[in-house]
Design a protein around this motif. Structure first.
Motif, PDB file in Angstrom:
ATOM      1  N   ASP A 134       0.844  -1.193   0.000  1.00  0.00           N
ATOM      2  CA  ASP A 134       0.000   0.000   0.000  1.00  0.00           C
ATOM      3  C   ASP A 134       0.883   1.247   0.000  1.00  0.00           C
ATOM      4  N   PRO A 135       1.137   1.833  -1.167  1.00  0.00           N
ATOM      5  CA  PRO A 135       2.047   2.987  -1.251  1.00  0.00           C
ATOM      6  C   PRO A 135       1.397   4.322  -0.897  1.00  0.00           C
ATOM      7  N   SER A 136       0.118   4.341  -0.546  1.00  0.00           N
ATOM      8  CA  SER A 136      -0.604   5.604  -0.379  1.00  0.00           C
ATOM      9  C   SER A 136      -0.100   6.443   0.789  1.00  0.00           C
ATOM     10  N   ALA A 137       0.628   5.828   1.727  1.00  0.00           N
ATOM     11  CA  ALA A 137       1.122   6.577   2.889  1.00  0.00           C
ATOM     12  C   ALA A 137       2.596   6.961   2.754  1.00  0.00           C
ATOM     13  N   PHE A 138       3.164   6.756   1.560  1.00  0.00           N
ATOM     14  CA  PHE A 138       4.596   6.977   1.392  1.00  0.00           C
ATOM     15  C   PHE A 138       4.885   7.837   0.172  1.00  0.00           C
ATOM     16  N   GLY A 139       6.106   8.339   0.098  1.00  0.00           N
ATOM     17  CA  GLY A 139       6.606   8.939  -1.121  1.00  0.00           C
ATOM     18  C   GLY A 139       7.163   7.840  -2.003  1.00  0.00           C
ATOM     19  N   VAL A 140       6.769   7.834  -3.285  1.00  0.00           N
ATOM     20  CA  VAL A 140       7.201   6.775  -4.193  1.00  0.00           C
ATOM     21  C   VAL A 140       7.921   7.382  -5.400  1.00  0.00           C
ATOM     22  N   VAL A 141       8.618   6.513  -6.145  1.00  0.00           N
ATOM     23  CA  VAL A 141       9.315   6.956  -7.352  1.00  0.00           C
ATOM     24  C   VAL A 141       8.745   6.240  -8.567  1.00  0.00           C
ATOM     25  N   LYS A 142       8.799   6.919  -9.717  1.00  0.00           N
ATOM     26  CA  LYS A 142       8.428   6.338 -10.996  1.00  0.00           C
ATOM     27  C   LYS A 142       9.697   6.130 -11.823  1.00  0.00           C
ATOM     28  N   LEU A 143       9.741   5.052 -12.585  1.00  0.00           N
ATOM     29  CA  LEU A 143      10.930   4.705 -13.359  1.00  0.00           C
ATOM     30  C   LEU A 143      10.626   4.698 -14.851  1.00  0.00           C
ATOM     31  N   ASP A 144      11.689   4.926 -15.671  1.00  0.00           N
ATOM     32  CA  ASP A 144      11.558   4.756 -17.113  1.00  0.00           C
ATOM     33  C   ASP A 144      12.008   3.355 -17.497  1.00  0.00           C
ATOM     34  N   LYS A 145      12.042   3.072 -18.784  1.00  0.00           N
ATOM     35  CA  LYS A 145      12.364   1.723 -19.248  1.00  0.00           C
ATOM     36  C   LYS A 145      13.795   1.319 -18.922  1.00  0.00           C
ATOM     37  N   ASP A 146      14.667   2.288 -18.651  1.00  0.00           N
ATOM     38  CA  ASP A 146      16.057   1.993 -18.304  1.00  0.00           C
ATOM     39  C   ASP A 146      16.279   1.997 -16.797  1.00  0.00           C
ATOM     40  N   ASN A 147      15.180   2.064 -16.042  1.00  0.00           N
ATOM     41  CA  ASN A 147      15.207   2.033 -14.572  1.00  0.00           C
ATOM     42  C   ASN A 147      15.837   3.276 -13.952  1.00  0.00           C
ATOM     43  N   TYR A 148      15.808   4.391 -14.668  1.00  0.00           N
ATOM     44  CA  TYR A 148      16.159   5.667 -14.063  1.00  0.00           C
ATOM     45  C   TYR A 148      14.889   6.319 -13.525  1.00  0.00           C
ATOM     46  N   ILE A 149      15.011   7.071 -12.449  1.00  0.00           N
ATOM     47  CA  ILE A 149      13.848   7.707 -11.830  1.00  0.00           C
ATOM     48  C   ILE A 149      13.395   8.901 -12.657  1.00  0.00           C
ATOM     49  N   THR A 150      12.096   8.952 -12.935  1.00  0.00           N
ATOM     50  CA  THR A 150      11.553  10.061 -13.716  1.00  0.00           C
ATOM     51  C   THR A 150      10.718  11.023 -12.890  1.00  0.00           C
ATOM     52  N   ASP A 151      10.181  10.553 -11.745  1.00  0.00           N
ATOM     53  CA  ASP A 151       9.338  11.452 -10.951  1.00  0.00           C
ATOM     54  C   ASP A 151       9.242  10.932  -9.515  1.00  0.00           C
ATOM     55  N   PHE A 152       8.833  11.853  -8.639  1.00  0.00           N
ATOM     56  CA  PHE A 152       8.670  11.574  -7.214  1.00  0.00           C
ATOM     57  C   PHE A 152       7.257  11.989  -6.833  1.00  0.00           C
ATOM     58  N   VAL A 153       6.488  11.073  -6.258  1.00  0.00           N
ATOM     59  CA  VAL A 153       5.094  11.351  -5.924  1.00  0.00           C
ATOM     60  C   VAL A 153       4.895  11.095  -4.433  1.00  0.00           C
ATOM     61  N   GLU A 154       4.415  12.095  -3.728  1.00  0.00           N
ATOM     62  CA  GLU A 154       4.215  11.986  -2.283  1.00  0.00           C
ATOM     63  C   GLU A 154       2.799  11.501  -1.979  1.00  0.00           C
ATOM     64  N   LYS A 155       2.694  10.361  -1.291  1.00  0.00           N
ATOM     65  CA  LYS A 155       1.420   9.793  -0.841  1.00  0.00           C
ATOM     66  C   LYS A 155       0.373   9.787  -1.952  1.00  0.00           C
ATOM     67  N   PRO A 156       0.610   8.999  -3.005  1.00  0.00           N
ATOM     68  CA  PRO A 156      -0.302   9.004  -4.162  1.00  0.00           C
ATOM     69  C   PRO A 156      -1.690   8.476  -3.809  1.00  0.00           C
ATOM     70  N   VAL A 157      -2.714   9.205  -4.241  1.00  0.00           N
ATOM     71  CA  VAL A 157      -4.093   8.783  -4.028  1.00  0.00           C
ATOM     72  C   VAL A 157      -4.433   7.637  -4.973  1.00  0.00           C
ATOM     73  N   GLU A 158      -3.961   7.751  -6.218  1.00  0.00           N
ATOM     74  CA  GLU A 158      -4.118   6.691  -7.200  1.00  0.00           C
ATOM     75  C   GLU A 158      -2.767   6.013  -7.413  1.00  0.00           C
ATOM     76  N   TYR A 159      -2.804   4.740  -7.770  1.00  0.00           N
ATOM     77  CA  TYR A 159      -1.562   3.970  -7.907  1.00  0.00           C
ATOM     78  C   TYR A 159      -0.691   4.518  -9.032  1.00  0.00           C
ATOM     79  N   VAL A 160       0.568   4.821  -8.708  1.00  0.00           N
ATOM     80  CA  VAL A 160       1.549   5.217  -9.723  1.00  0.00           C
ATOM     81  C   VAL A 160       2.814   4.359  -9.623  1.00  0.00           C
TER      82      VAL A 160
END
Length: 333
Positions: A134-160
């Motif tokens: 359940d990532p909704s209570a945390f800051g999460v990262v999004k990755l591109d196809k090469d596994n580099y981080i593209t974005d940082f989302v704090e406590k996402p309401v919808e799954y990212v």
């Protein structure tokens, strides 16, 4: 290599144990949380640690001396900086601005971990993450196809993403991080009354800084009493090959079931202690059964069955039989 450890938070979720002791100095497995954090980084990082900066509140000179000594013990120079107001994670790191040069590890003293700490030469930075349900209570990262981080989302309401940031970061160039942190302050980029580190990380990513994720094999929370008791259990398992029982323990008609930490000058009579128990120095246990619990220093546990409990310094439990969390100098009869 430098380490910056922001640790000025009040630790409100761990009360009453943080009313008299700063959260990072609450012991698990016989050692303060921040001490274990430093040891974990030093043991798993191939780079030599030259300097450790502690960002604290008004913890007092005795705590400051303890932190400096902790750094000295691993061959590093210790420095203390102050965060006088709770203005967020970005502000906390910037309080140690003079240390933001060259390779830097930023480690928040909220959790303990087991991780692969190899530093990827192709990455400008590494952010250690853990897959969670359940990532909704945390800051999460999004990755591109090469596994580099593209974005940082704090406590996402919808799954990212399910990759939660655990609060451990590596920066090849601390100076670039300092510039982005200062930019947040200068331009009053603030959310919920705080300057947020992920906003600086996002700006660095937009400028071409390439962050990769680091693998975590275990992430241990010390946020509340129940989680801290579980963390105590795990660190005792990690240390079970070490001698965790002080040589001067007075053991009378009693049994210690490993793994347990038993501090100096502990007296155990007519009792069963363990497994997964930590007893602070000077504690007296009489006619009791204790398992999976943390008991701080100079406590008295008598005529009691304790399990899954966290007991403060100088506390006295003279008749009680259930899971409990009580702070320093508390007496239950």
């Amino acid at each position: 290599m430098k380490i910056i450890i922001p640790m000025a938070g009040r630790g409100s979720r761990l009360r009453p144990h943080t009313l008299t002791v700063p959260k990072p100095l609450v012991p698990v497995g016989g050692k303060p949380i921040v001490h274990r954090l430093v040891e974990d980084i030093v043991e798993t990082c191939a780079e030599k640690i030259d300097e450790i900066a502690f960002v604290i509140g008004d913890f007092g000179k005795e705590v400051e001396r303890e932190l400096i000594q902790m750094a000295n013990d691993i061959g590093a120079e210790g420095k203390v900086f102050y965060q006088d107001k709770a203005l967020g994670t970005a502000h906390a790191v910037l309080c140690a601005a003079e240390c933001l040069e060259g390779p830097v590890i930023v480690a928040f003293a909220d959790t303990l971990f087991k991780a692969d700490f190899k530093l990827d030469a192709d990455a400008d930075g590494i952010i250690w993450v853990n897959q969670i349900d359940d990532p909704s209570a945390f800051g999460v990262v999004k990755l591109d196809k090469d596994n580099y981080i593209t974005d940082f989302v704090e406590k996402p309401v919808e799954y990212v993403s399910n990759l939660a940031m655990i609060g451990i970061y590596y920066f090849k160039d601390g100076g670039k991080l300092k510039e982005e942190l200062q930019y947040l302050i200068d331009n009053d980029i603030i959310k919920s009354g705080e300057y947020q580190l992920p906003d600086a990380l996002r700006n660095l990513t937009k400028k071409g800084i390439k962050f990769k994720t680091g693998e975590v094999t275990e992430w241990l929370d010390c946020g509340n009493p129940k989680a801290t008791v579980h963390t105590n259990q795990r660190v005792l398992e990690f240390d079970k090959e070490k001698d965790l029982v002080s040589s001067d323990v007075q053991l009378k008609n009693s049994v210690i079931i490993a793994p347990c930490f038993v501090g100096k000058n502990v007296v155990i009579e007519n009792s069963i202690v363990g497994p997964h128990v930590s007893l602070g120095k000077g504690t007296v246990v009489n006619n009791a059964v204790i398992s999976n619990s943390i008991v701080q220093k100079n406590a008295v546990i008598s005529n009691t069955v304790l399990k899954g409990s966290m007991i403060g310094n100088y506390a006295k439990i003279l008749s009680h039989s259930k899971e409990i969390s009580i702070g320093d100098y508390t007496t239950i009869e």
